[in-house]
Design a protein around this motif. Structure first.
Motif, mmCIF file in Angstrom:
data_model
loop_
_atom_site.group_PDB
_atom_site.id
_atom_site.type_symbol
_atom_site.label_atom_id
_atom_site.label_comp_id
_atom_site.label_asym_id
_atom_site.label_seq_id
_atom_site.Cartn_x
_atom_site.Cartn_y
_atom_site.Cartn_z
ATOM 1 N N ARG A 111 1.025 -0.976 0.150
ATOM 2 C CA ARG A 111 0.166 -0.133 -0.102
ATOM 3 C C ARG A 111 0.690 1.235 -0.029
ATOM 4 O O ARG A 111 0.685 2.206 -0.743
ATOM 5 C CB ARG A 111 -0.940 0.056 1.196
ATOM 6 C CG ARG A 111 -1.873 1.111 1.002
ATOM 7 C CD ARG A 111 -2.345 1.477 2.676
ATOM 8 N NE ARG A 111 -1.231 2.092 3.425
ATOM 9 C CZ ARG A 111 -1.274 2.674 4.734
ATOM 10 N NH1 ARG A 111 -2.648 3.036 5.205
ATOM 11 N NH2 ARG A 111 -0.325 3.186 5.640
ATOM 12 N N ASN A 112 1.836 1.385 0.693
ATOM 13 C CA ASN A 112 2.742 2.522 1.089
ATOM 14 C C ASN A 112 3.658 2.595 -0.273
ATOM 15 O O ASN A 112 3.859 3.766 -0.779
ATOM 16 C CB ASN A 112 3.607 2.274 2.047
ATOM 17 C CG ASN A 112 3.014 2.295 3.540
ATOM 18 O OD1 ASN A 112 1.897 2.602 3.463
ATOM 19 N ND2 ASN A 112 3.760 2.071 4.608
ATOM 20 N N VAL A 113 4.052 1.442 -0.968
ATOM 21 C CA VAL A 113 4.682 1.920 -2.239
ATOM 22 C C VAL A 113 3.888 2.242 -3.572
ATOM 23 O O VAL A 113 4.113 2.980 -4.223
ATOM 24 C CB VAL A 113 5.219 0.102 -2.820
ATOM 25 C CG1 VAL A 113 5.864 0.473 -4.089
ATOM 26 C CG2 VAL A 113 6.382 0.006 -1.983
ATOM 27 N N LEU A 114 2.624 1.902 -3.235
ATOM 28 C CA LEU A 114 1.634 2.423 -4.254
ATOM 29 C C LEU A 114 1.263 3.849 -4.168
ATOM 30 O O LEU A 114 0.897 4.570 -5.249
ATOM 31 C CB LEU A 114 0.312 1.447 -4.388
ATOM 32 C CG LEU A 114 0.346 -0.116 -4.641
ATOM 33 C CD1 LEU A 114 -0.987 -0.704 -4.488
ATOM 34 C CD2 LEU A 114 0.694 -0.116 -6.139
ATOM 35 N N GLN A 115 1.113 4.112 -2.975
ATOM 36 C CA GLN A 115 1.040 5.533 -2.472
ATOM 37 C C GLN A 115 2.120 6.409 -3.134
ATOM 38 O O GLN A 115 1.980 7.556 -3.634
ATOM 39 C CB GLN A 115 0.830 5.852 -1.275
ATOM 40 C CG GLN A 115 0.335 7.286 -0.659
ATOM 41 C CD GLN A 115 -0.876 7.777 -1.255
ATOM 42 O OE1 GLN A 115 -1.894 7.272 -1.290
ATOM 43 N NE2 GLN A 115 -0.778 8.744 -2.171
ATOM 44 N N TRP A 116 3.276 5.965 -3.190
ATOM 45 C CA TRP A 116 4.724 6.570 -3.387
ATOM 46 C C TRP A 116 4.322 6.781 -5.104
ATOM 47 O O TRP A 116 4.879 7.664 -5.578
ATOM 48 C CB TRP A 116 5.733 5.822 -3.235
ATOM 49 C CG TRP A 116 7.052 6.212 -3.603
ATOM 50 C CD1 TRP A 116 7.774 7.539 -3.335
ATOM 51 C CD2 TRP A 116 7.809 5.660 -4.761
ATOM 52 N NE1 TRP A 116 8.918 7.577 -4.018
ATOM 53 C CE2 TRP A 116 8.922 6.503 -4.802
ATOM 54 C CE3 TRP A 116 7.615 4.789 -5.676
ATOM 55 C CZ2 TRP A 116 9.818 6.443 -5.753
ATOM 56 C CZ3 TRP A 116 8.349 4.418 -6.731
ATOM 57 C CH2 TRP A 116 9.543 5.295 -6.860
ATOM 58 N N VAL A 117 4.078 5.477 -5.826
ATOM 59 C CA VAL A 117 4.071 5.586 -7.030
ATOM 60 C C VAL A 117 2.907 6.623 -7.571
ATOM 61 O O VAL A 117 3.240 7.497 -8.463
ATOM 62 C CB VAL A 117 3.495 4.388 -7.562
ATOM 63 C CG1 VAL A 117 3.300 4.334 -9.215
ATOM 64 C CG2 VAL A 117 4.743 3.131 -7.384
ATOM 65 N N LYS A 118 2.079 6.737 -6.872
ATOM 66 C CA LYS A 118 0.865 7.787 -7.218
ATOM 67 C C LYS A 118 1.538 9.155 -7.153
ATOM 68 O O LYS A 118 1.405 10.134 -7.668
ATOM 69 C CB LYS A 118 -0.104 7.652 -6.355
ATOM 70 C CG LYS A 118 -1.467 8.446 -6.644
ATOM 71 C CD LYS A 118 -2.685 8.398 -5.764
ATOM 72 C CE LYS A 118 -3.546 9.385 -6.061
ATOM 73 N NZ LYS A 118 -5.043 8.994 -5.222
ATOM 74 N N ASP A 119 2.289 9.455 -5.962
ATOM 75 C CA ASP A 119 3.025 10.764 -5.702
ATOM 76 C C ASP A 119 4.059 10.967 -6.807
ATOM 77 O O ASP A 119 4.563 12.171 -7.223
ATOM 78 C CB ASP A 119 3.766 10.696 -4.358
ATOM 79 C CG ASP A 119 2.670 10.594 -3.318
ATOM 80 O OD1 ASP A 119 1.362 10.883 -3.661
ATOM 81 O OD2 ASP A 119 3.154 10.205 -2.176
ATOM 82 N N TYR B 238 14.911 -1.168 -11.093
ATOM 83 C CA TYR B 238 13.282 -1.048 -10.769
ATOM 84 C C TYR B 238 13.070 0.329 -10.418
ATOM 85 O O TYR B 238 13.933 1.292 -10.169
ATOM 86 C CB TYR B 238 13.163 -2.009 -9.800
ATOM 87 C CG TYR B 238 13.430 -3.358 -9.983
ATOM 88 C CD1 TYR B 238 12.832 -4.049 -11.354
ATOM 89 C CD2 TYR B 238 14.100 -4.324 -9.594
ATOM 90 C CE1 TYR B 238 13.134 -5.232 -12.007
ATOM 91 C CE2 TYR B 238 14.727 -5.522 -9.811
ATOM 92 C CZ TYR B 238 14.212 -6.080 -11.041
ATOM 93 O OH TYR B 238 14.513 -7.397 -11.374
ATOM 94 N N ASN B 239 11.713 0.553 -10.286
ATOM 95 C CA ASN B 239 10.979 1.705 -10.079
ATOM 96 C C ASN B 239 11.754 2.602 -8.895
ATOM 97 O O ASN B 239 11.962 3.924 -8.901
ATOM 98 C CB ASN B 239 9.436 1.623 -9.561
ATOM 99 C CG ASN B 239 8.860 1.147 -10.652
ATOM 100 O OD1 ASN B 239 9.145 0.867 -11.980
ATOM 101 N ND2 ASN B 239 7.406 0.972 -10.601
ATOM 102 N N ALA B 240 12.176 1.782 -7.609
ATOM 103 C CA ALA B 240 12.686 2.419 -6.559
ATOM 104 C C ALA B 240 14.215 2.808 -6.861
ATOM 105 O O ALA B 240 14.694 3.816 -5.747
ATOM 106 C CB ALA B 240 12.250 1.767 -5.333
ATOM 107 N N VAL B 241 14.780 2.346 -7.782
ATOM 108 C CA VAL B 241 16.304 2.791 -8.069
ATOM 109 C C VAL B 241 16.251 4.316 -8.563
ATOM 110 O O VAL B 241 15.805 4.535 -9.646
ATOM 111 C CB VAL B 241 16.677 1.825 -8.831
ATOM 112 C CG1 VAL B 241 18.204 2.480 -9.282
ATOM 113 C CG2 VAL B 241 16.852 0.556 -8.448
#
Length: 362
Positions: free
Chosen positions: A249-257, A339-342
């Motif tokens: 959930r927290n990663v998905l919120q970060w992606v949205k941001d 990946y996304n977070a890199v």
């Protein structure tokens, strides 16, 4: 002060720093409950809100149509290799597989234990350097489904566009590139992904399945292996991996941001172009494994001129704080998983190191 490293691990992989900081902040007292989210009952209203928000965010970010069900399961993609044929490969039907790497091979092997499964197309003869072509004329309307692996971590290849399988459901293992770019979910009968590349930590597997496939699935298999069981119980048939879903959930919120799938895709393209340009401009010092048209935006694979040079590269990289750059044994060489977070800064640092290493050893 924390140690500075650049995490290029293939999985479990880098997580967004703000997500880790949020988890740290809430670890001992989540939602003013006086408990960690790991200690909450999965039947409690406090956890229920996390569970539903994760589903809601995933629906929003991937624009999942109403005729799909979202499931949070366990066992990784590896369990899905068995669950899919158990549920969807009925007697008299055949499952067709597009072979683009090791994970495709494993998925096929498991399906063959359950029922009739065949290879539709393959690039194994070139050591999986490219995504194989799918000839629509070879698609049998009686097939149960067609299975692809959307991104191949070991070989560094990725589907740029997906095959049109007509009325045959297309099933995709998107473990390593889900939510790295916008996709049209309606083109698929089912999408599944282990979370540990782009969605969160290991421990939860996301399954997005079309409801008509769900409703017609085989129910003569063990209860816990039925998709219907988990759909009816809203993925709460047994205790779910609550902390992993909280992190999801927290990663998905970060992606949205970050601007959602489109914003993330732009950032990923920039990172990939930076590293591929470094390889292409090296005059053969570095050689990419994947053909240009099949290059992955998630896993950049390359080799150097000798095993000795590769060892020196990896050794010097490790000394400078680069983690996880060793290539898989089946390809050798090096692999940078981005990946996304890199962050872009990690790729810029790697590019600078690659140029410096080449200048020193060319």
């Amino acid at each position: 002060m924390s140690k500075q490293v650049f995490n290029f691990n293939a999985g479990p992989s880098a997580l967004p720093k703000p997500v880790l900081e949020k988890a740290q902040e809430e670890l001992l007292n989540f939602g003013d409950s006086g408990m960690s989210v790991m200690e909450l009952s999965h039947r409690s209203k406090t956890y229920e809100a996390v569970h539903q928000e994760a589903k809601s965010l995933l629906t929003e970010l991937l624009e999942i149509p109403d005729n799909y069900e979202i499931l949070f399961l366990q066992g990784g993609a590896s369990l899905q290799f068995s669950m899919i044929p158990m549920n969807l490969l009925k007697e008299g039907k055949t499952a067709s597989f597009v072979m683009s790497g090791s994970w495709s091979e494993k998925a096929l092997k498991e399906a063959q234990l359950v029922g009739e499964a065949k290879i539709l197309s393959s690039s194994k003869d070139e050591n999986y350097r490219s995504i194989p072509e799918v000839n629509s004329s070879e698609i049998n309307a009686n097939d149960a489904y067609i299975h692809i692996t959307s991104n191949n971590t070991i070989f560094g290849t990725q589907w740029s566009t997906y095959p049109d399988t007509k009325d045959v459901p297309l099933i995709a293992d998107m473990s390593s590139d889900i939510l790295s770019r916008p996709i049209d979910v309606s083109k698929f009968g089912m999408i599944y992904a282990g979370a540990q590349k782009n969605l969160g930590p290991s421990g939860v597997t996301v399954v997005i399945i079309r409801k008509d496939l769900l409703e017609s699935a085989n129910d003569q298999i063990p209860t816990i292996l039925r998709y219907q069981t988990h759909a009816k119980a809203d993925s709460l048939y047994h205790t779910p991996p609550t902390f992993a879903i909280y992190m999801l959930r927290n990663v998905l919120q970060w992606v949205k941001d970050q601007g959602g799938a489109s914003g993330i895709a732009q950032a990923n393209a920039k990172k990939a172009q930076l590293l591929y340009a470094t390889i292409d401009e090296s005059n053969g010092f570095y050689t990419g494994h994947a053909t240009n048209e099949s290059r992955s935006h998630m896993n950049v694979t390359f080799t150097l001129k000798s095993e000795e040079l590769t060892k020196s590269f990896l050794s010097e990289a490790a000394e400078k704080g680069f983690v996880g750059l060793g290539g898989h044994r089946s390809v050798g060489g090096c692999r940078a998983s981005i990946y996304n977070a890199v962050p872009l800064e990690a790729c810029e640092a790697l590019r600078a190191f690659m140029v410096e290493f080449q200048n020193k050893h060319a």
